[in-house]
Design an enzyme around this catalytic site. Structure first.
Site, PDB file in Angstrom:
ATOM      1  N   ASP A   1     -10.051   9.152 -28.701  1.00  0.00           N
ATOM      2  CA  ASP A   1     -10.035   8.273 -27.497  1.00  0.00           C
ATOM      3  C   ASP A   1     -11.525   8.046 -26.352  1.00  0.00           C
ATOM      4  O   ASP A   1     -11.780   9.516 -26.990  1.00  0.00           O
ATOM      5  CB  ASP A   1      -8.870   7.760 -26.169  1.00  0.00           C
TER       6      ASP A   1
ATOM      7  N   ASN B   1       4.153   9.212 -20.154  1.00  0.00           N
ATOM      8  CA  ASN B   1       4.622   8.118 -20.006  1.00  0.00           C
ATOM      9  C   ASN B   1       5.273   7.823 -21.830  1.00  0.00           C
ATOM     10  O   ASN B   1       4.936   7.124 -22.026  1.00  0.00           O
ATOM     11  CB  ASN B   1       4.392   7.384 -19.222  1.00  0.00           C
TER      12      ASN B   1
ATOM     13  N   HIS C   1       3.202   7.961 -23.880  1.00  0.00           N
ATOM     14  CA  HIS C   1       1.945   7.324 -24.202  1.00  0.00           C
ATOM     15  C   HIS C   1       1.092   8.275 -25.327  1.00  0.00           C
ATOM     16  O   HIS C   1       1.644   9.666 -25.483  1.00  0.00           O
ATOM     17  CB  HIS C   1       0.835   6.856 -23.553  1.00  0.00           C
TER      18      HIS C   1
ATOM     19  N   GLU D   1      -0.253   2.896 -24.527  1.00  0.00           N
ATOM     20  CA  GLU D   1       0.709   2.673 -22.678  1.00  0.00           C
ATOM     21  C   GLU D   1       1.815   2.462 -23.561  1.00  0.00           C
ATOM     22  O   GLU D   1       1.664   1.455 -24.669  1.00  0.00           O
ATOM     23  CB  GLU D   1      -0.129   2.408 -21.997  1.00  0.00           C
TER      24      GLU D   1
END
Ligand code: F6R
Length: 260
Positions: free
Chosen positions: A83, A152, A154, A159
């Protein structure tokens, strides 16, 4: 307890999950680095999927050291990063391209032309996503994909959402992610609100996935990912459908796994 242990063994067996456990971050980093080293020994022209963040810094240090000791050769390797933040230039100290240069590329004998990171400055995000997918396709896919996990769940910047996105896309970062990443920036307002990320489909297409996880703060989400439901609400849970996942984790991160 016995039941939990039995479920644990069955789940791990079905997933073909291998766990490389380290007492702490440094040992986890050494064990994870050994996997990358082995990959490059077996296939020097490997396509390595790479990650940024705090989890892989120790591992990159070990690889740089191994290179200094003449024990690893990146000359034929190719890399694709997971990313990149949108609107950060490659020479911006917070960009993931800069991170990779600093922690790995400048310290080993990789050919810069063989390192790929999404272009955060692309004027047309859709084109950039297609271009990045095309690069990965042209390289013949990823041999070994290194990933971390967000609080979370990810992976990359995929996400929690209603579906598992297949390909590279531009994603709006979750508040939790902005919060977690602000430690790298001067002010929370400086954290970019969007990023390009490889899709879950691409990560899952890698021949092998190396997930590195360290620290107590990751224990709950790690357990959720491997023992909760497989759902895009916990993107890492999809890894249970991958046939070749190696989890390199330290005692703290594994503290809530049934074997403790
Ligand atoms: C980084 C990435 C992220 C991180 C994750 C964990 O390229 O894609 O998914 O792996 O946010 O970050 P750290 O390692 O900083 O806890």
């Amino acid at each position: 307890m016995l039941q939990a242990r039995r479920d644990y063994i069955i789940i791990l067996f079905m997933n073909k999950l291998r766990i490389y456990r380290g007492a702490d971050y440094d040992e986890m980093s050494r064990k994870a680095a050994a996997v990358i080293q082995a990959q490059l020994t077996v296939k020097p022209e490997s396509v390595l999927g790479l990650a940024t963040g705090s989890s892989p810094i120790g591992l990159y240090n070990v690889l740089a050291q191994a290179y200094g000791d003449g024990k690893i050769d990146f000359s034929r390797a190719k890399t694709v990063n997971l990313d990149e933040y949108q609107w950060l230039a490659p020479d911006d100290e917070q960009s993931y391209r800069y991170f990779m240069q600093k922690h790995l590329f400048s310290r080993v004998n990789i050919n810069a032309d063989n390192t790929y990171v999404p272009n955060g400055l692309a004027a047309d995000p859709e084109d950039e996503c297609k271009r990045y997918d095309y690069i990965i396709e042209r390289l013949g896919g990823i041999d070994l994909q290194l990933i971390g996990i967000g609080h979370n769940g990810h992976i990359g910047f995929n996400e929690p959402s209603d579906e598992f996105p297949a390909k590279t896309h531009l994603v709006k970062l979750a508040e939790k992610t902005i919060e977690a990443n602000k430690r790298f920036f001067k002010r929370a307002e400086d954290v970019p609100r969007a990023a390009f990320t490889m899709g879950i489909g691409t990560i899952m297409s890698a021949a092998a996935v190396l997930l590195i996880v360290s620290g107590n703060d990751k224990a709950a989400i790690l357990k959720e990912a491997f023992f909760g439901p497989i759902t895009p609400r916990v993107p890492a849970s999809v890894l249970r459908l991958h046939r070749n996942v190696i989890l390199a984790a330290d005692d703290a991160a594994l503290s809530l796994f049934p074997t403790g």
